[in-house]
Design an enzyme around this catalytic site. Structure first.
Site, PDB file in Angstrom:
ATOM      1  N   ARG A  30      -1.464   2.385 -16.532  1.00 44.63           N
ATOM      2  CA  ARG A  30      -0.577   3.274 -16.041  1.00 44.63           C
ATOM      3  C   ARG A  30      -0.524   4.522 -17.098  1.00 44.63           C
ATOM      4  NH1 ARG A  30       1.870  -1.845 -16.286  1.00 44.63           N
ATOM      5  NH2 ARG A  30       2.368  -2.644 -14.295  1.00 44.63           N
ATOM      6  N   HIS A  43      -2.152   7.741 -11.128  1.00 44.88           N
ATOM      7  CA  HIS A  43      -2.110   6.609 -10.389  1.00 44.88           C
ATOM      8  C   HIS A  43      -3.201   6.267  -9.268  1.00 44.88           C
ATOM      9  CE1 HIS A  43       0.922   3.408 -10.967  1.00 44.88           C
ATOM     10  NE2 HIS A  43       0.806   3.051  -9.806  1.00 44.88           N
ATOM     11  N   TYR A  47      -4.240  -4.681  -2.876  1.00 46.02           N
ATOM     12  CA  TYR A  47      -5.867  -4.012  -2.859  1.00 46.02           C
ATOM     13  C   TYR A  47      -6.632  -4.665  -2.071  1.00 46.02           C
ATOM     14  CZ  TYR A  47      -3.499  -1.247  -6.743  1.00 46.02           C
ATOM     15  OH  TYR A  47      -2.769  -0.588  -7.418  1.00 46.02           O
ATOM     16  N   HIS A 101       0.595  -6.742 -13.593  1.00 42.90           N
ATOM     17  CA  HIS A 101       1.512  -7.153 -12.424  1.00 42.90           C
ATOM     18  C   HIS A 101       2.333  -8.271 -12.843  1.00 42.90           C
ATOM     19  CE1 HIS A 101      -0.880  -4.330  -9.605  1.00 42.90           C
ATOM     20  NE2 HIS A 101       0.071  -3.821 -10.293  1.00 42.90           N
ATOM     21  N   LYS A 149       4.860  -2.273 -18.452  1.00 47.00           N
ATOM     22  CA  LYS A 149       6.118  -2.426 -17.641  1.00 47.00           C
ATOM     23  C   LYS A 149       7.137  -3.386 -18.269  1.00 47.00           C
ATOM     24  CE  LYS A 149       7.459  -1.067 -13.160  1.00 47.00           C
ATOM     25  NZ  LYS A 149       7.005  -1.107 -11.667  1.00 47.00           N
ATOM     26  N   ARG A 173      -5.931   4.621 -11.207  1.00 42.04           N
ATOM     27  CA  ARG A 173      -5.284   2.943 -11.216  1.00 42.04           C
ATOM     28  C   ARG A 173      -5.849   2.282  -9.801  1.00 42.04           C
ATOM     29  NH1 ARG A 173      -2.001  -0.505 -14.026  1.00 42.04           N
ATOM     30  NH2 ARG A 173      -0.454  -1.452 -12.754  1.00 42.04           N
TER      31      ARG A 173
END
Length: 275
Positions: free
Chosen positions: A126, A216, A251, A242, A151, A219
């Site tokens: 990120r 992003h 994806y 994640h 995150k 990413r």
């Protein structure tokens, strides 16, 4: 409330957003937020959705802040003050092809900018994770990057290839960053997010890649290309950081996995039987 969120390991960015959300709510009614009713909160959200066209993420921030206030600070039952979150529709991410990424990189001559964009694409990190990287977070002996500001404050390790390590070494020899791997105009400052976006915008114009390219986008491209190369979904989830497999699985909708060799399970079983 700030102390409560710090104890729960909320990021400074989330804390700032939540406090700002409650401050705006309080100013709207000219009342302390602890004096507001559920109906007032709902009316406030409805008005902002209608008048300001606020996004789902802004609505979710407001609800998150409201819940912490009611449950953790005021010790009230959430069932009494509960607000349902808006339904979200996952958008298919826009990606670049491997060829477009190479064209993009070839249009970036500045070694610092080239290293920054190469790192973003080759690791899928990120934007804030990249800009918060420190020099010591690159473990060149193990070919790993240690992400310490993921995150939710979670740490993880990302494997890196020798080609990226070579680019980072060449960059380091020339710029000698002392604190952050990519520093701003002052050595103790992180590189600017705006400057990062501008690098990509200028490279996109020069390369004639007719897509809106952001950190992003790189990413998304990394994740898709990893799946197309045969990386399994669980491995990709860990690399991307994640929390839920559901987030990573989007994806699958854009990755072309048709070229990945599929084993002949019947043939394998036959060989084992004869053996």
């Amino acid at each position: 409330m700030i102390a409560e969120m710090q104890i729960r390991n909320y990021s400074p960015r989330t804390i700032s957003s939540y406090i700002s959300s409650l401050t705006r709510l309080s100013l709207h009614y000219h009342l302390s937020p602890d004096l507001l009713s559920l109906e007032q909160f709902k009316d406030y959200l409805s008005e902002r959705i209608t008048a300001d066209k606020i996004s789902n993420s802004t609505i979710n921030q407001a609800i998150g802040a409201w819940r912490i206030l009611q449950c953790d600070i005021l010790k009230r039952e959430w069932s009494t003050f509960k607000v349902k979150r808006p339904r979200t529709h996952k958008k298919i991410p826009q990606i670049l092809s491997p060829e477009q990424v190479q064209v993009l990189l070839s249009c970036i001559s500045n070694i610092k900018h080239h290293a920054l964009v190469s790192l973003a694409y080759a690791t899928g990190m990120r934007r804030n994770e990249i800009l918060s990287l420190r020099v010591e977070d690159i473990d060149s002996a193990r070919n790993m990057i240690i992400v310490k500001c993921g995150k939710g404050g979670k740490q993880r390790q990302i494997p890196i290839k020798s080609s990226l390590l070579k680019i980072l070494r060449e960059y380091y020899k020339q710029y000698r960053p002392s604190k952050f791997l990519f520093e701003g105009y002052r050595p103790d400052m992180q590189y600017s997010p705006t400057s990062f976006r501008n690098i990509l915008r200028k490279a996109a114009l020069k390369s004639k890649v007719n897509k809106r390219i952001t950190p992003h986008t790189l990413r998304h491209s990394f994740a898709t290309h990893m799946l197309e190369s045969g990386l399994n979904l669980k491995q990709l989830q860990l690399i991307l950081g994640h929390n839920a497999m559901k987030t990573t699985s989007i994806y699958l909708h854009v990755a072309d996995t048709s070229s990945i060799p599929i084993p002949d399970l019947l043939e394998i079983k036959t060989n084992e039987t004869h053996g």
